[in-house]
Design a protein around this motif. Structure first.
Motif, PDB file in Angstrom:
ATOM      1  N   ALA A  29      12.240   5.784  -1.355  1.00 28.68           N
ATOM      2  CA  ALA A  29      11.387   6.764  -0.675  1.00 28.68           C
ATOM      3  C   ALA A  29      11.742   6.876   0.801  1.00 28.68           C
ATOM      4  N   LEU A  30      11.994   5.734   1.448  1.00 27.82           N
ATOM      5  CA  LEU A  30      12.357   5.751   2.873  1.00 27.82           C
ATOM      6  C   LEU A  30      13.681   6.481   3.089  1.00 27.82           C
ATOM      7  N   ARG A  31      14.615   6.350   2.113  1.00 31.15           N
ATOM      8  CA  ARG A  31      15.879   7.072   2.220  1.00 31.15           C
ATOM      9  C   ARG A  31      15.671   8.581   2.083  1.00 31.15           C
ATOM     10  N   GLU A  32      14.585   8.975   1.416  1.00 31.23           N
ATOM     11  CA  GLU A  32      14.259  10.402   1.256  1.00 31.23           C
ATOM     12  C   GLU A  32      13.489  10.947   2.464  1.00 31.23           C
ATOM     13  N   GLY A  33      13.316  10.131   3.486  1.00 33.50           N
ATOM     14  CA  GLY A  33      12.669  10.592   4.702  1.00 33.50           C
ATOM     15  C   GLY A  33      11.196  10.261   4.818  1.00 33.50           C
ATOM     16  N   ILE A  34      10.671   9.486   3.859  1.00 29.11           N
ATOM     17  CA  ILE A  34       9.274   9.069   3.932  1.00 29.11           C
ATOM     18  C   ILE A  34       9.160   7.905   4.917  1.00 29.11           C
ATOM     19  N   SER A  35       8.228   7.990   5.836  1.00 25.67           N
ATOM     20  CA  SER A  35       8.073   6.907   6.811  1.00 25.67           C
ATOM     21  C   SER A  35       7.402   5.706   6.149  1.00 25.67           C
ATOM     22  N   ALA A  36       7.673   4.526   6.709  1.00 25.76           N
ATOM     23  CA  ALA A  36       7.053   3.308   6.186  1.00 25.76           C
ATOM     24  C   ALA A  36       5.533   3.401   6.283  1.00 25.76           C
ATOM     25  N   THR A  37       5.045   4.008   7.353  1.00 25.22           N
ATOM     26  CA  THR A  37       3.593   4.137   7.543  1.00 25.22           C
ATOM     27  C   THR A  37       2.981   5.006   6.454  1.00 25.22           C
ATOM     28  N   THR A  38       3.616   6.142   6.185  1.00 27.55           N
ATOM     29  CA  THR A  38       3.115   7.035   5.129  1.00 27.55           C
ATOM     30  C   THR A  38       3.120   6.333   3.783  1.00 27.55           C
ATOM     31  N   PHE A  39       4.234   5.657   3.480  1.00 27.29           N
ATOM     32  CA  PHE A  39       4.364   4.995   2.178  1.00 27.29           C
ATOM     33  C   PHE A  39       3.294   3.918   2.006  1.00 27.29           C
ATOM     34  N   ASP A  40       3.181   3.054   2.990  1.00 27.44           N
ATOM     35  CA  ASP A  40       2.249   1.929   2.854  1.00 27.44           C
ATOM     36  C   ASP A  40       0.802   2.401   2.778  1.00 27.44           C
ATOM     37  N   ARG A  41       0.480   3.453   3.510  1.00 29.07           N
ATOM     38  CA  ARG A  41      -0.886   3.997   3.454  1.00 29.07           C
ATOM     39  C   ARG A  41      -1.152   4.620   2.079  1.00 29.07           C
ATOM     40  N   ALA A  42      -0.154   5.305   1.533  1.00 30.96           N
ATOM     41  CA  ALA A  42      -0.319   5.975   0.239  1.00 30.96           C
ATOM     42  C   ALA A  42      -0.477   4.980  -0.904  1.00 30.96           C
ATOM     43  N   PHE A  43       0.215   3.837  -0.807  1.00 26.92           N
ATOM     44  CA  PHE A  43       0.222   2.876  -1.916  1.00 26.92           C
ATOM     45  C   PHE A  43      -0.813   1.763  -1.770  1.00 26.92           C
ATOM     46  N   ARG A  44      -1.610   1.836  -0.715  1.00 26.70           N
ATOM     47  CA  ARG A  44      -2.646   0.810  -0.547  1.00 26.70           C
ATOM     48  C   ARG A  44      -3.650   0.899  -1.702  1.00 26.70           C
ATOM     49  N   GLY A  45      -3.808  -0.181  -2.453  1.00 25.27           N
ATOM     50  CA  GLY A  45      -4.774  -0.209  -3.550  1.00 25.27           C
ATOM     51  C   GLY A  45      -4.312   0.462  -4.830  1.00 25.27           C
ATOM     52  N   VAL A  46      -3.032   0.833  -4.921  1.00 21.41           N
ATOM     53  CA  VAL A  46      -2.510   1.500  -6.119  1.00 21.41           C
ATOM     54  C   VAL A  46      -2.172   0.467  -7.190  1.00 21.41           C
ATOM     55  N   HIS A  47      -2.621   0.721  -8.423  1.00 26.60           N
ATOM     56  CA  HIS A  47      -2.377  -0.183  -9.546  1.00 26.60           C
ATOM     57  C   HIS A  47      -1.838   0.591 -10.738  1.00 26.60           C
ATOM     58  N   TYR A  48      -1.272  -0.148 -11.683  1.00 26.96           N
ATOM     59  CA  TYR A  48      -0.804   0.439 -12.938  1.00 26.96           C
ATOM     60  C   TYR A  48      -1.996   1.037 -13.666  1.00 26.96           C
ATOM     61  N   ASN A  49      -1.873   2.310 -14.050  1.00 28.82           N
ATOM     62  CA  ASN A  49      -2.988   3.035 -14.670  1.00 28.82           C
ATOM     63  C   ASN A  49      -2.689   3.264 -16.154  1.00 28.82           C
ATOM     64  N   SER A  50      -3.220   2.400 -17.012  1.00 25.93           N
ATOM     65  CA  SER A  50      -2.937   2.497 -18.446  1.00 25.93           C
ATOM     66  C   SER A  50      -3.562   3.748 -19.067  1.00 25.93           C
ATOM     67  N   ASP A  51      -4.631   4.259 -18.481  1.00 20.07           N
ATOM     68  CA  ASP A  51      -5.248   5.482 -19.005  1.00 20.07           C
ATOM     69  C   ASP A  51      -4.290   6.668 -18.899  1.00 20.07           C
ATOM     70  N   VAL A  52      -3.545   6.723 -17.812  1.00 16.80           N
ATOM     71  CA  VAL A  52      -2.575   7.801 -17.616  1.00 16.80           C
ATOM     72  C   VAL A  52      -1.489   7.729 -18.687  1.00 16.80           C
ATOM     73  N   ILE A  53      -1.008   6.535 -18.980  1.00 13.34           N
ATOM     74  CA  ILE A  53       0.019   6.361 -20.006  1.00 13.34           C
ATOM     75  C   ILE A  53      -0.522   6.774 -21.371  1.00 13.34           C
ATOM     76  N   ALA A  54      -1.749   6.398 -21.670  1.00 11.02           N
ATOM     77  CA  ALA A  54      -2.352   6.753 -22.956  1.00 11.02           C
ATOM     78  C   ALA A  54      -2.434   8.271 -23.111  1.00 11.02           C
ATOM     79  N   LYS A  55      -2.812   8.965 -22.033  1.00 12.38           N
ATOM     80  CA  LYS A  55      -2.918  10.421 -22.093  1.00 12.38           C
ATOM     81  C   LYS A  55      -1.537  11.068 -22.235  1.00 12.38           C
ATOM     82  N   ASP A  56      -0.543  10.489 -21.595  1.00 11.00           N
ATOM     83  CA  ASP A  56       0.812  11.029 -21.678  1.00 11.00           C
ATOM     84  C   ASP A  56       1.357  10.930 -23.099  1.00 11.00           C
ATOM     85  N   ARG A  57       0.958   9.903 -23.821  1.00  2.53           N
ATOM     86  CA  ARG A  57       1.521   9.671 -25.159  1.00  2.53           C
ATOM     87  C   ARG A  57       0.680  10.259 -26.275  1.00  2.53           C
ATOM     88  N   ARG A  58      -0.497  10.738 -25.934  1.00  2.00           N
ATOM     89  CA  ARG A  58      -1.372  11.282 -26.967  1.00  2.00           C
ATOM     90  C   ARG A  58      -0.921  12.696 -27.308  1.00  2.00           C
TER      91      ARG A  58
END
Length: 386
Positions: A29-58
């Protein structure tokens, strides 16, 4: 208890793998021009979402029939709610139509189908959903590109991570833009310096939808299509997207509007039979293909078009539908393709998807046995094939 423990371990394992993937993705992401600040703020508290996977496969075994879809798309409630929304935002929609040249009723119909005029915009955390789907890998490169685009949106200051919500598949705001489409087509409709399609105020979303349709070639003053009457003896093999004639030429062949008069000359048009010879027929123009850029399904495009007509005060579809018809299941569609292949009418992959090649193969088979070649995958067709 053992089952619960195994589920917990599987979840912990997925979470650990996901967090490791995020760490690796950060450098990309940083190589694509995303700043470290933007990335870290965006991913704060982000977890694997099994509900999303279930919906994708249904996957639904049966698809909704066109008449059921249109019953919902242009229901009395959706029409009345849409007319109320258009009154409330009349100045916005008039301005959007003036600036972009796109029919305000079509813009409102997209809004109505995508989020019920803003009532159902989606509450899934977009960064978490896109990251989960990118990590999952089934369509990894697609969702990683959406994730990068979502980070660029955050970096541009259009919204915040907490407000960037939408559907599990990444569609966002009043008119459900995916992140890459947002980057390419979203506009600042109210002049506040942000392209805020998540706000309760739909101005930016409606302007962005008009801008999207305009960029994809909207023809001002041309309808998406009109319902038509076909003459007895109509050549159903000519009802295909690549057969285009002027409305006058269609009229000479007996194809006229529901009122019995030739359709006005809006440009070259094709005849579309979404339920085969037994349902409604439409003469569709270039703007049909423009709406199709929003969603490729014929049912969706007809839904937007018909809802726009109803919002304008137009009538319901006049022809009857073959209601009560038992649709082919996904497995039956694959079996149909196998039977067409075995008989030498189809040379394509067996995937259960009824695309142009399958429709043409159905027509060729129907002609060979002397039945109406409407290209429609029905139970009657299966009986003939068997």
């Amino acid at each position: 208890m053992k089952g619960q423990t195994n589920m917990h371990l599987a979840s912990a394992s997925a979470e650990a793998g996901f967090q490791s993937w995020i760490a690796g993705f950060r450098s990309r992401a940083l190589r694509e021009g995303i700043s470290a600040t933007t990335f870290d703020r965006a991913f704060r508290g982000v977890h694997y979402n099994s509900d999303v996977i279930a919906k994708d496969r249904r996957q639904s075994e049966f698809t909704k029939q066109i008449w059921d879809y249109l019953d919902s798309a242009a229901s009395p409630t959706r029409v009345s709610n849409g007319q109320a929304a258009m009154r409330k935002y009349a100045a916005v929609l008039d301005g959007v139509e003036r600036v972009y040249g796109v029919d305000k009723y079509v813009v409102a119909a997209v809004w109505g189908l995508e989020s019920a005029y803003g009532e159902h915009r989606g509450d899934v955390h977009i960064i978490e959903a896109m990251a989960t789907l990118a990590y999952d890998g089934r369509r990894g490169s697609f969702f990683e590109s959406q994730l990068i685009a979502a980070l660029k949106i955050l970096q541009a200051g259009d919204t915040t991570p907490a407000r960037m919500t939408g559907s599990w598949a990444g569609a966002m705001g009043h008119t459900q833009f995916i992140p890459t489409s947002f980057l390419a087509f979203a506009v600042d409709g109210n002049g506040d310096g942000k392209r805020d399609i998540w706000s309760d105020d739909p101005t930016d979303a409606l302007a962005s939808t008009a801008a999207y349709l305009a960029r994809h070639g909207w023809n001002k003053g041309q309808p998406w299509g009109v319902e038509v009457r076909l003459p007895s003896g109509f050549d159903y093999s000519s009802a295909r997207r690549d057969v285009m004639r002027s409305p006058d030429d269609w009229a000479r062949l007996g194809v006229v509007g529901i009122d019995g008069r030739p359709v006005p000359n809006y440009g070259r048009a094709s005849i579309l039979l979404p339920a085969g010879a037994q349902g409604a027929a439409f003469m569709i123009f270039d703007n049909f293909a423009v709406i199709e850029r929003y969603n490729k399904a014929d049912a969706y495009v007809i839904g937007v078009g018909h809802l726009s007509d109803r919002l304008r005060g137009g009538p319901a579809i006049q022809a009857s539908w073959p209601r009560g018809y038992a649709p082919l299941s996904f497995n039956e569609k694959k079996q149909m393709q196998q039977l067409l292949t075995r008989r030498g009418f189809l040379d394509d992959k067996i995937d259960g998807i009824i695309g142009p090649n399958t429709v043409n193969a159905i027509r060729a088979f129907q002609r060979s046995i002397g039945v109406t070649p409407d290209g429609y995958p029905s139970q009657e067709l299966m009986r003939h094939l068997r």
